[in-house]
Design a protein around this motif. Structure first.
Motif, PDB file in Angstrom:
ATOM      1  N   LEU A 198       2.319   6.421  -6.956  1.00  0.00           N
ATOM      2  CA  LEU A 198       1.238   7.246  -7.517  1.00  0.00           C
ATOM      3  C   LEU A 198       1.484   8.736  -7.302  1.00  0.00           C
ATOM      4  O   LEU A 198       1.119   9.556  -8.141  1.00  0.00           O
ATOM      5  N   ASN A 199       2.101   9.101  -6.191  1.00  0.00           N
ATOM      6  CA  ASN A 199       2.351  10.501  -5.911  1.00  0.00           C
ATOM      7  C   ASN A 199       3.620  11.030  -6.578  1.00  0.00           C
ATOM      8  O   ASN A 199       3.839  12.236  -6.608  1.00  0.00           O
ATOM      9  N   ASN A 224       2.882   1.675  -3.293  1.00  0.00           N
ATOM     10  CA  ASN A 224       1.982   2.116  -4.363  1.00  0.00           C
ATOM     11  C   ASN A 224       1.571   3.577  -4.173  1.00  0.00           C
ATOM     12  O   ASN A 224       1.475   4.336  -5.139  1.00  0.00           O
ATOM     13  N   LYS A 225       1.347   3.972  -2.946  1.00  0.00           N
ATOM     14  CA  LYS A 225       1.015   5.370  -2.661  1.00  0.00           C
ATOM     15  C   LYS A 225       2.179   6.281  -3.066  1.00  0.00           C
ATOM     16  O   LYS A 225       1.964   7.326  -3.679  1.00  0.00           O
ATOM     17  N   TYR A 280       0.829  -1.201   0.000  1.00  0.00           N
ATOM     18  CA  TYR A 280       0.000   0.000   0.000  1.00  0.00           C
ATOM     19  C   TYR A 280       0.870   1.260   0.000  1.00  0.00           C
ATOM     20  O   TYR A 280       0.655   2.176  -0.798  1.00  0.00           O
ATOM     21  N   LEU A 281       1.851   1.298   0.893  1.00  0.00           N
ATOM     22  CA  LEU A 281       2.703   2.489   1.012  1.00  0.00           C
ATOM     23  C   LEU A 281       3.569   2.705  -0.226  1.00  0.00           C
ATOM     24  O   LEU A 281       3.724   3.840  -0.688  1.00  0.00           O
TER      25      LEU A 281
END
Length: 141
Positions: free
Chosen positions: A138-139, A134-135, A131-132
């Motif tokens: 994406l940013n 991928n976050k 999750y982290l």
């Protein structure tokens, strides 16, 4: 103000990448293939008949790097480049029989390496890590 590598996210990601690459390189050395070359083999396997531009986009490499790797793989008789029927400037990449055989021999090694790496974390930690990361991706895109 101090700058500590141990508290620097980009440095820690770079260091983890370096160690992960070194680990898989050691496991693939008996097959005379680098991790970068294996990534190209894997992508060609997954995207049969793709072109060099597609490979570069998927693997986040520039065209010159993909060409260099393909030259090596072609010299090892692992891939072939064939002119496209649609565009004579485009080359489509495929695995040779020997390339497919090597891919099938090395895939369990790569999967086992991934399993060993993932086992460092429990299920919740692994989900959180994905999750982290991928976050972050994406940013940064």
């Amino acid at each position: 103000m101090k700058y500590s590598h141990d508290e620097n996210t980009p440095w820690l990601i770079y260091k983890a990448r370096h160690l992960l690459k070194k680990r898989i390189q050691n496991k693939l050395k008996d097959y005379d293939i680098s991790s970068e070359q294996w990534s190209v083999l894997n992508t060609v396997y997954m995207k049969k008949g793709c072109n060099q531009i597609t490979l570069a986009e998927i693997l986040l490499k520039d065209g010159a790097t993909i060409t260099r790797i393909l030259n090596i793989l072609e010299n090892k008789n692992l891939v072939i480049r064939e002119k496209s029927n649609h565009d004579k400037r485009e080359y489509l990449i495929s695995l040779t029989d020997y390339g497919l055989d090597l891919y099938n021999k090395t895939l369990p090694v790569v999967l086992q390496n991934t399993k060993e790496t993932d086992s460092i974390f429990n299920d919740n930690e692994l989900k959180q890590l994905h999750y982290l990361l991928n976050k972050l991706v994406l940013n940064l895109e």
